[in-house]
Design a protein around this motif. Sequence first.
Motif, short mmCIF file in Angstrom:
data_model
loop_
_atom_site.label_atom_id
_atom_site.label_comp_id
_atom_site.label_asym_id
_atom_site.label_seq_id
_atom_site.Cartn_x
_atom_site.Cartn_y
_atom_site.Cartn_z
N THR A 116 35.38 29.14 34.33
CA THR A 116 36.15 29.70 33.22
C THR A 116 35.50 29.27 31.92
O THR A 116 34.99 28.15 31.81
CB THR A 116 37.61 29.23 33.24
N ASP A 117 35.51 30.17 30.96
CA ASP A 117 34.93 29.88 29.65
C ASP A 117 35.95 30.24 28.57
O ASP A 117 36.26 31.41 28.39
CB ASP A 117 33.65 30.69 29.46
N ILE A 166 40.40 33.73 28.12
CA ILE A 166 39.56 32.92 29.00
C ILE A 166 38.74 33.85 29.89
O ILE A 166 39.30 34.69 30.61
CB ILE A 166 40.41 31.98 29.88
N GLN A 167 37.43 33.73 29.84
CA GLN A 167 36.57 34.51 30.71
C GLN A 167 36.53 33.86 32.10
O GLN A 167 36.44 32.64 32.21
CB GLN A 167 35.15 34.61 30.13
N VAL A 168 36.59 34.69 33.13
CA VAL A 168 36.69 34.20 34.51
C VAL A 168 35.57 34.81 35.35
O VAL A 168 35.37 36.03 35.33
CB VAL A 168 38.06 34.55 35.13
N ARG A 169 34.86 33.95 36.09
CA ARG A 169 33.83 34.41 37.03
C ARG A 169 34.02 33.64 38.33
O ARG A 169 34.24 32.43 38.31
CB ARG A 169 32.43 34.18 36.48
N ALA A 170 33.92 34.34 39.46
CA ALA A 170 34.09 33.66 40.74
C ALA A 170 33.53 34.51 41.88
O ALA A 170 33.43 35.74 41.77
CB ALA A 170 35.57 33.38 40.99
N HIS A 171 33.18 33.84 42.95
CA HIS A 171 32.90 34.52 44.21
C HIS A 171 34.23 34.64 44.96
O HIS A 171 34.85 33.63 45.28
CB HIS A 171 31.90 33.73 45.06
N PRO A 188 30.52 38.31 47.57
CA PRO A 188 29.47 37.33 47.27
C PRO A 188 28.17 37.75 47.95
O PRO A 188 28.20 38.31 49.06
CB PRO A 188 30.03 36.04 47.88
N PRO A 189 27.03 37.56 47.32
CA PRO A 189 26.85 36.73 46.11
C PRO A 189 27.17 37.42 44.79
O PRO A 189 26.97 36.84 43.73
CB PRO A 189 25.36 36.38 46.18
N GLU A 190 27.66 38.67 44.85
CA GLU A 190 28.04 39.33 43.60
C GLU A 190 29.30 38.68 43.05
O GLU A 190 30.24 38.38 43.79
CB GLU A 190 28.28 40.82 43.83
N LEU A 191 29.33 38.46 41.74
CA LEU A 191 30.45 37.76 41.11
C LEU A 191 31.54 38.73 40.67
O LEU A 191 31.25 39.83 40.18
CB LEU A 191 29.96 36.99 39.88
N PHE A 192 32.78 38.32 40.86
CA PHE A 192 33.89 38.99 40.18
C PHE A 192 33.95 38.45 38.76
O PHE A 192 33.83 37.24 38.53
CB PHE A 192 35.22 38.71 40.89
N GLU A 193 34.16 39.33 37.79
CA GLU A 193 34.29 38.92 36.40
C GLU A 193 35.53 39.54 35.79
O GLU A 193 35.79 40.74 35.97
CB GLU A 193 33.04 39.32 35.59
#
Length: 349
Positions: A116-117, A166-171, A188-193
């Motif tokens: 998270t950013d 909040i920016q969110v990135r995850a597998h 995965p390995p592609e990220l959800f954003e």
Amino acid sequence: MHSLPSVTIDAGVLAVPHVDCAKDDAFQYVDTLLDWSKLLDEPWVAIYMSERASESLFADGLYPLRDQLRELFNAHGIVEYDVNTVARIANQLLAITPSFETYYRVKDVLSEHLETDPDVIRLTTHDGLQSDLARCITLIAVLRKHCSQPLGGHSLILREAPKQVIQVRAHIHELEHSRDDIPVLPCPPELFEGDVLVCDDFRGLIDCLDESAILVGASDDLGIDLAVRIALFKNAIAQGDSPDWSGVVVPAIGSRFRELCQQVCADQGDSVPPKILRSIIETIKGDNLPAVHALRTGPGGNDPQRMRGSDKAQRRDIDREFHLHYWECADGTVELASVVYHNDFSIPG
């Protein structure tokens, strides 16, 4: 009002501070809990908690039990508040039903490499709270990206919110849900954003709400009232004031205002609702008076002003094409009547 604005309160907000914390932190904890408890009495917002909130707090030894609260109060000389009252509020919040997961029909998510950013996950070092927050953030980000949002949006209330979005990135490996509007997510390995709206105080919550969307989507006058109240509250803050939400004076809503206002909005798109709200603010504050004209009984400048008993009909220019019609009541209040096109001089009584 259809589809209330909604919030999920992170369990960390209710986590009782360690007895050795700073005195200011102890007082802030109690103040924050009492502030958010006021939402329980507000008819315009739906409040949710994670179904694992209580479990996470107990696992980390942070559940606001009376004994722990009493120890905290005694250690820091907190006499302004009653332990039983604070414990009751915490229990009331934790007992809210349905849970976030039940209402939004999302049960669980299996994910890894969550980022998270800004990094809000590590604002707590407790495993249970950290795990539950990570799960909630991921679920909310998925819902926010792919599903219809509640009117005005959904916010996550944190103990500390360094930024509104909040920016969110995850597998994401697996999402357990019973919805029909979530597509196949990136594997995965592609990220959800995605992203999540967060706040840590009432002003931040109001700032997260979209008053124009609420104005357009409201299904009753409560929604119109809320949109106008938010607009007035934000305007006061922009002017450097510290407004009291309960003290915001909202004009009366005429019997056909919602219908006629939303009709114009539907015809014209996204650019008109903010202008309508701006003109309402100007009306309430008495600003931009050159844009106000008496609404007369005929086309002539000498025709008498329309009256409703002792109430005067007024016409405020929103822009060249649209106008706000309202009643300037004898008691000094305002009743919003309609939003009309340039060649329409009617006003509902």
